[in-house]
Design an enzyme around this catalytic site. Structure first.
Site, PDB file in Angstrom:
ATOM      1  N   GLN A  80      34.919  34.830  47.818  1.00 31.84           N
ATOM      2  CA  GLN A  80      35.767  33.966  46.987  1.00 31.84           C
ATOM      3  C   GLN A  80      37.236  34.011  47.397  1.00 31.84           C
ATOM      4  O   GLN A  80      38.012  33.149  46.988  1.00 31.84           O
ATOM      5  CB  GLN A  80      35.662  34.373  45.508  1.00 31.84           C
ATOM      6  CG  GLN A  80      34.328  34.050  44.875  1.00 31.84           C
ATOM      7  CD  GLN A  80      34.322  34.453  43.417  1.00 31.84           C
ATOM      8  OE1 GLN A  80      34.087  35.601  43.087  1.00 31.84           O
ATOM      9  NE2 GLN A  80      34.609  33.502  42.536  1.00 31.84           N
ATOM     10  N   LEU A 120      35.453  32.140  38.735  1.00 33.09           N
ATOM     11  CA  LEU A 120      36.841  31.859  39.119  1.00 33.09           C
ATOM     12  C   LEU A 120      36.915  30.764  40.182  1.00 33.09           C
ATOM     13  O   LEU A 120      37.978  30.166  40.369  1.00 33.09           O
ATOM     14  CB  LEU A 120      37.524  33.134  39.613  1.00 33.09           C
ATOM     15  CG  LEU A 120      37.714  34.227  38.545  1.00 33.09           C
ATOM     16  CD1 LEU A 120      38.288  35.487  39.171  1.00 33.09           C
ATOM     17  CD2 LEU A 120      38.610  33.730  37.414  1.00 33.09           C
ATOM     18  N   HIS A 165      27.325  35.425  45.205  1.00 28.12           N
ATOM     19  CA  HIS A 165      28.413  34.982  46.089  1.00 28.12           C
ATOM     20  C   HIS A 165      28.264  35.546  47.503  1.00 28.12           C
ATOM     21  O   HIS A 165      28.672  34.913  48.470  1.00 28.12           O
ATOM     22  CB  HIS A 165      29.772  35.422  45.538  1.00 28.12           C
ATOM     23  CG  HIS A 165      30.302  34.546  44.438  1.00 28.12           C
ATOM     24  ND1 HIS A 165      30.637  33.228  44.633  1.00 28.12           N
ATOM     25  CD2 HIS A 165      30.560  34.805  43.138  1.00 28.12           C
ATOM     26  CE1 HIS A 165      31.099  32.711  43.498  1.00 28.12           C
ATOM     27  NE2 HIS A 165      31.055  33.650  42.563  1.00 28.12           N
TER      28      HIS A 165
END
Ligand code: NI
Length: 169
Positions: A51, A94, A139
């Site tokens: 991320q 996020l 992720h």
């Protein structure tokens, strides 16, 4: 320490798989520290290295409530074993600001990983921690929350995120 830029969907780097960490270099430890600062500043309860554009198998979680002391856990090269039972609950990310969706997750999860110092550990988790671990671990494989919703919801989120990206461009 410094605050890193969090990539937002549809940034293609969010689809890159993380590579295992093979050496606990100062650069990796610095990355972990910066990720922690970035996560708390956001604020968020979890952050994975992809991320912030760092393709490593590293994620952090801290699901402590506001009135509890912080409980930061760094997972490096995690291996998950999902237990029996499923829960459905709201998740945010996020990388998807303003998006909240009910997702199905395993109720219990066992994780083997290595900590920031390079020491192996294993934990069993349930509740919020188990959900956060599964979300962040996704992720590392380039899997995003949008992949875990139905087709219609996926289109709505995609449209929302593309529109947002255009507005910010
Ligand atoms: Ni996320």
């Amino acid at each position: 320490m410094s605050i890193l830029t969090i990539l937002h969907y549809p940034d293609p780097r969010l689809r890159q798989k993380g590579e295992p960490v093979v050496a606990f270099t100062p650069a990796i430890q610095r990355l972990i520290d910066d990720m922690a600062e970035t996560m708390y500043a956001a604020p968020g309860v979890g952050l994975a290295a992809p991320q912030v554009g760092a393709p490593h198998r590293i994620f952090l979680v801290d699901v402590a409530a506001e009135d509890e002391p912080s409980n930061l856990i760094a997972f490096i090269n995690p291996v998950l074993t999902l237990g029996d039972g499923e829960v459905v609950g709201p998740e945010g990310c996020l990388s998807f600001p303003g998006v909240n969706e009910d997702l199905k997750r395993a109720e219990h999860v066992r994780v083997r990983a290595v900590d920031r110092a390079g020491k192996a550990f294993e934990i069993a988790a349930d509740g919020l921690l188990a959900v956060a671990i599964q979300h962040e671990n996704d992720h590392l494989d380039g899997v995003l929350m949008i992949d875990r919703v139905g087709v219609l919801k996926r289109r709505i989120i995609q449209r929302k995120m593309h529109k947002r990206a255009l507005e910010l461009a």
